[in-house]
Design a protein around this motif. Sequence first.
Motif, PDB file in Angstrom:
ATOM      1  N   PRO A   1       0.825  -1.209   0.000  1.00  0.00           N
ATOM      2  CA  PRO A   1       0.000   0.000   0.000  1.00  0.00           C
ATOM      3  C   PRO A   1       0.863   1.264   0.000  1.00  0.00           C
ATOM      4  CG  PRO A   1      -0.060  -1.102   2.137  1.00  0.00           C
ATOM      5  CD  PRO A   1       0.625  -2.033   1.203  1.00  0.00           C
ATOM      6  N   LEU A   2       0.425   2.243  -0.780  1.00  0.00           N
ATOM      7  CA  LEU A   2       1.251   3.420  -1.058  1.00  0.00           C
ATOM      8  C   LEU A   2       0.417   4.689  -0.903  1.00  0.00           C
ATOM      9  CD1 LEU A   2       4.092   4.253  -2.258  1.00  0.00           C
ATOM     10  CD2 LEU A   2       2.985   4.151  -4.493  1.00  0.00           C
ATOM     11  N   VAL A   3       0.952   5.671  -0.190  1.00  0.00           N
ATOM     12  CA  VAL A   3       0.268   6.955  -0.022  1.00  0.00           C
ATOM     13  C   VAL A   3       1.208   8.068  -0.479  1.00  0.00           C
ATOM     14  CG1 VAL A   3      -0.908   8.501   1.579  1.00  0.00           C
ATOM     15  CG2 VAL A   3      -0.959   6.034   1.991  1.00  0.00           C
ATOM     16  N   TYR A   4       0.723   8.883  -1.421  1.00  0.00           N
ATOM     17  CA  TYR A   4       1.505  10.026  -1.905  1.00  0.00           C
ATOM     18  C   TYR A   4       1.086  11.297  -1.170  1.00  0.00           C
ATOM     19  CZ  TYR A   4       3.411   7.602  -6.017  1.00  0.00           C
ATOM     20  OH  TYR A   4       4.091   6.757  -6.852  1.00  0.00           O
ATOM     21  N   TYR A   5       2.075  12.140  -0.866  1.00  0.00           N
ATOM     22  CA  TYR A   5       1.819  13.487  -0.363  1.00  0.00           C
ATOM     23  C   TYR A   5       2.443  14.461  -1.364  1.00  0.00           C
ATOM     24  CZ  TYR A   5       0.140  11.396   3.917  1.00  0.00           C
ATOM     25  OH  TYR A   5      -0.596  10.671   4.822  1.00  0.00           O
ATOM     26  N   ARG A   6       1.591  14.871  -2.343  1.00  0.00           N
ATOM     27  CA  ARG A   6       2.097  15.664  -3.459  1.00  0.00           C
ATOM     28  C   ARG A   6       1.233  16.899  -3.738  1.00  0.00           C
ATOM     29  NH1 ARG A   6       5.729  14.094  -6.855  1.00  0.00           N
ATOM     30  NH2 ARG A   6       4.614  14.847  -8.704  1.00  0.00           N
ATOM     31  N   ASP A   7       0.479  17.363  -2.740  1.00  0.00           N
ATOM     32  CA  ASP A   7      -0.282  18.592  -2.932  1.00  0.00           C
ATOM     33  C   ASP A   7       0.686  19.768  -3.035  1.00  0.00           C
ATOM     34  OD1 ASP A   7      -2.605  17.177  -2.801  1.00  0.00           O
ATOM     35  OD2 ASP A   7      -3.069  17.696  -0.723  1.00  0.00           O
ATOM     36  N   ASN A   8       0.615  20.482  -4.152  1.00  0.00           N
ATOM     37  CA  ASN A   8       1.511  21.623  -4.393  1.00  0.00           C
ATOM     38  C   ASN A   8       2.971  21.227  -4.210  1.00  0.00           C
ATOM     39  OD1 ASN A   8       2.035  24.344  -5.083  1.00  0.00           O
ATOM     40  ND2 ASN A   8       2.283  24.879  -2.929  1.00  0.00           N
TER      41      ASN A   8
ATOM     42  N   GLN B   1      -2.428  10.639  -9.535  1.00  0.00           N
ATOM     43  CA  GLN B   1      -1.761  11.903  -9.864  1.00  0.00           C
ATOM     44  C   GLN B   1      -2.414  12.615 -11.056  1.00  0.00           C
ATOM     45  OE1 GLN B   1       0.724  13.082  -7.702  1.00  0.00           O
ATOM     46  NE2 GLN B   1      -0.200  11.324  -6.662  1.00  0.00           N
ATOM     47  N   TRP B   2      -3.491  12.049 -11.561  1.00  0.00           N
ATOM     48  CA  TRP B   2      -4.198  12.621 -12.707  1.00  0.00           C
ATOM     49  C   TRP B   2      -5.625  12.963 -12.302  1.00  0.00           C
ATOM     50  CZ3 TRP B   2      -1.705  13.205 -17.499  1.00  0.00           C
ATOM     51  CH2 TRP B   2      -0.413  12.662 -17.540  1.00  0.00           C
ATOM     52  N   HIS B   3      -6.143  14.108 -12.783  1.00  0.00           N
ATOM     53  CA  HIS B   3      -7.503  14.516 -12.400  1.00  0.00           C
ATOM     54  C   HIS B   3      -8.540  13.543 -12.935  1.00  0.00           C
ATOM     55  CE1 HIS B   3      -7.443  16.148 -16.521  1.00  0.00           C
ATOM     56  NE2 HIS B   3      -8.763  16.131 -16.455  1.00  0.00           N
ATOM     57  N   ASP B   4      -8.178  12.807 -13.990  1.00  0.00           N
ATOM     58  CA  ASP B   4      -9.025  11.785 -14.588  1.00  0.00           C
ATOM     59  C   ASP B   4      -8.055  10.752 -15.170  1.00  0.00           C
ATOM     60  OD1 ASP B   4     -10.496  10.249 -16.547  1.00  0.00           O
ATOM     61  OD2 ASP B   4     -11.993  11.853 -16.672  1.00  0.00           O
ATOM     62  N   ILE B   5      -8.209   9.493 -14.806  1.00  0.00           N
ATOM     63  CA  ILE B   5      -7.217   8.508 -15.259  1.00  0.00           C
ATOM     64  C   ILE B   5      -7.153   8.414 -16.777  1.00  0.00           C
ATOM     65  CG2 ILE B   5      -7.200   7.118 -13.162  1.00  0.00           C
ATOM     66  CD1 ILE B   5      -9.136   5.180 -14.546  1.00  0.00           C
ATOM     67  N   ARG B   6      -8.242   8.769 -17.464  1.00  0.00           N
ATOM     68  CA  ARG B   6      -8.217   8.754 -18.926  1.00  0.00           C
ATOM     69  C   ARG B   6      -7.330   9.859 -19.484  1.00  0.00           C
ATOM     70  NH1 ARG B   6     -14.617   9.029 -19.455  1.00  0.00           N
ATOM     71  NH2 ARG B   6     -14.085  10.602 -17.895  1.00  0.00           N
ATOM     72  N   ALA B   7      -7.105  10.901 -18.682  1.00  0.00           N
ATOM     73  CA  ALA B   7      -6.258  12.013 -19.120  1.00  0.00           C
ATOM     74  C   ALA B   7      -4.813  11.560 -19.318  1.00  0.00           C
ATOM     75  CB  ALA B   7      -6.319  13.159 -18.117  1.00  0.00           C
TER      76      ALA B   7
END
Length: 338
Positions: free
Chosen positions: A107-114, A176-182
């Motif tokens: 399990p993986l948690v990213y902290y990448r806000d700004n 990390q994408w607003h929509d995975i299709r993006a």
Amino acid sequence: MKHEKKYDLLTIGRSSIDLYSANIGSPFVDISAFNAFVGGCPLNIAVGSVRLGVNVAILTGIGNDQVGLFIKNFLSKEGVKTEWIPTIDGTRSSAVILGIEPPDKFPLVYYRDNCADININLDHVQNVPFEDFKAAIFSGTAFSKDPSRTAMLFALELAAKNQVTKLLDLDFRADQWHDIRAYGVTIRTVMNQFDVVIGTEEEILAAYLTDINQLEIKHQQISAPEIRGNIDEAIRQIIASGVETLIVKRGKDGASIFQKDKEEVKVPGFPVEVLNVLGAGDAFAGGFSYGFLNGWDLYKSVRMGNACGAIIVTREGCANFMPSNQEVMEFVEARGGF
């Protein structure tokens, strides 16, 4: 007169402090301590490559904080050139937290806000002397948001202008994408500008994903999603788009090389007992880059990548545990050679 290249490889994109569970095998909710390492696809590739003997620099961003100093200090000690790592005020260096439950739960948690690295901009790219590099490897995540996305497009322009070989690590991270299709829309737009594209089967399927229901993430394993689709058709479309060389990483089964009007070349892997899968693909890219930049043929270069990936999955973390050239050569020799 042909310009003399001072550096072998430039890696571009993510960097982070990685906090990995010190309680290997424990469920995430029971973790009592973490070990602090560094990570991020381009950073891992940079360290993996430099330990093999490649002259490497990295373009990433750090915040004006102690985490940024931690990252930069590690890279400097490793011998990675850090001249083009800007400190970007108003941002934070990114962080990752990982649970380690072998053989198949990470399990993986990213902290990448700004986060700083996604704020790389045109000026930061302009500062890099692309004419001094033989090759540059980009990460897919760096195309996920602006200003980094536009900066990457500019970096592609400069790389092409300066006869820099361009490699793309697909590096798909769904959250990390607003929509995975993006992800697919963006990657399909830029893919044919690269000489070599490297990705797992899941990442290649993600590049052609059209329905969000094709993707499933279990146990918050952001780096290892399950994606349904036609892998053969996705590979065919990538080659048809103009990509010169596609390398498909297949885990314990090794990797495959695809090129236009040529048969698939299967390159066997090195079976090992898995401790932690994170970083295996980046180790692969480092090993492949070493061979590629030293003029090896694609088969041997991919075999080198397979060896580096196999070694790293037996170890606790990513960049901090990348093997030396001697370790890899001894590993390969003990298993039948290239």
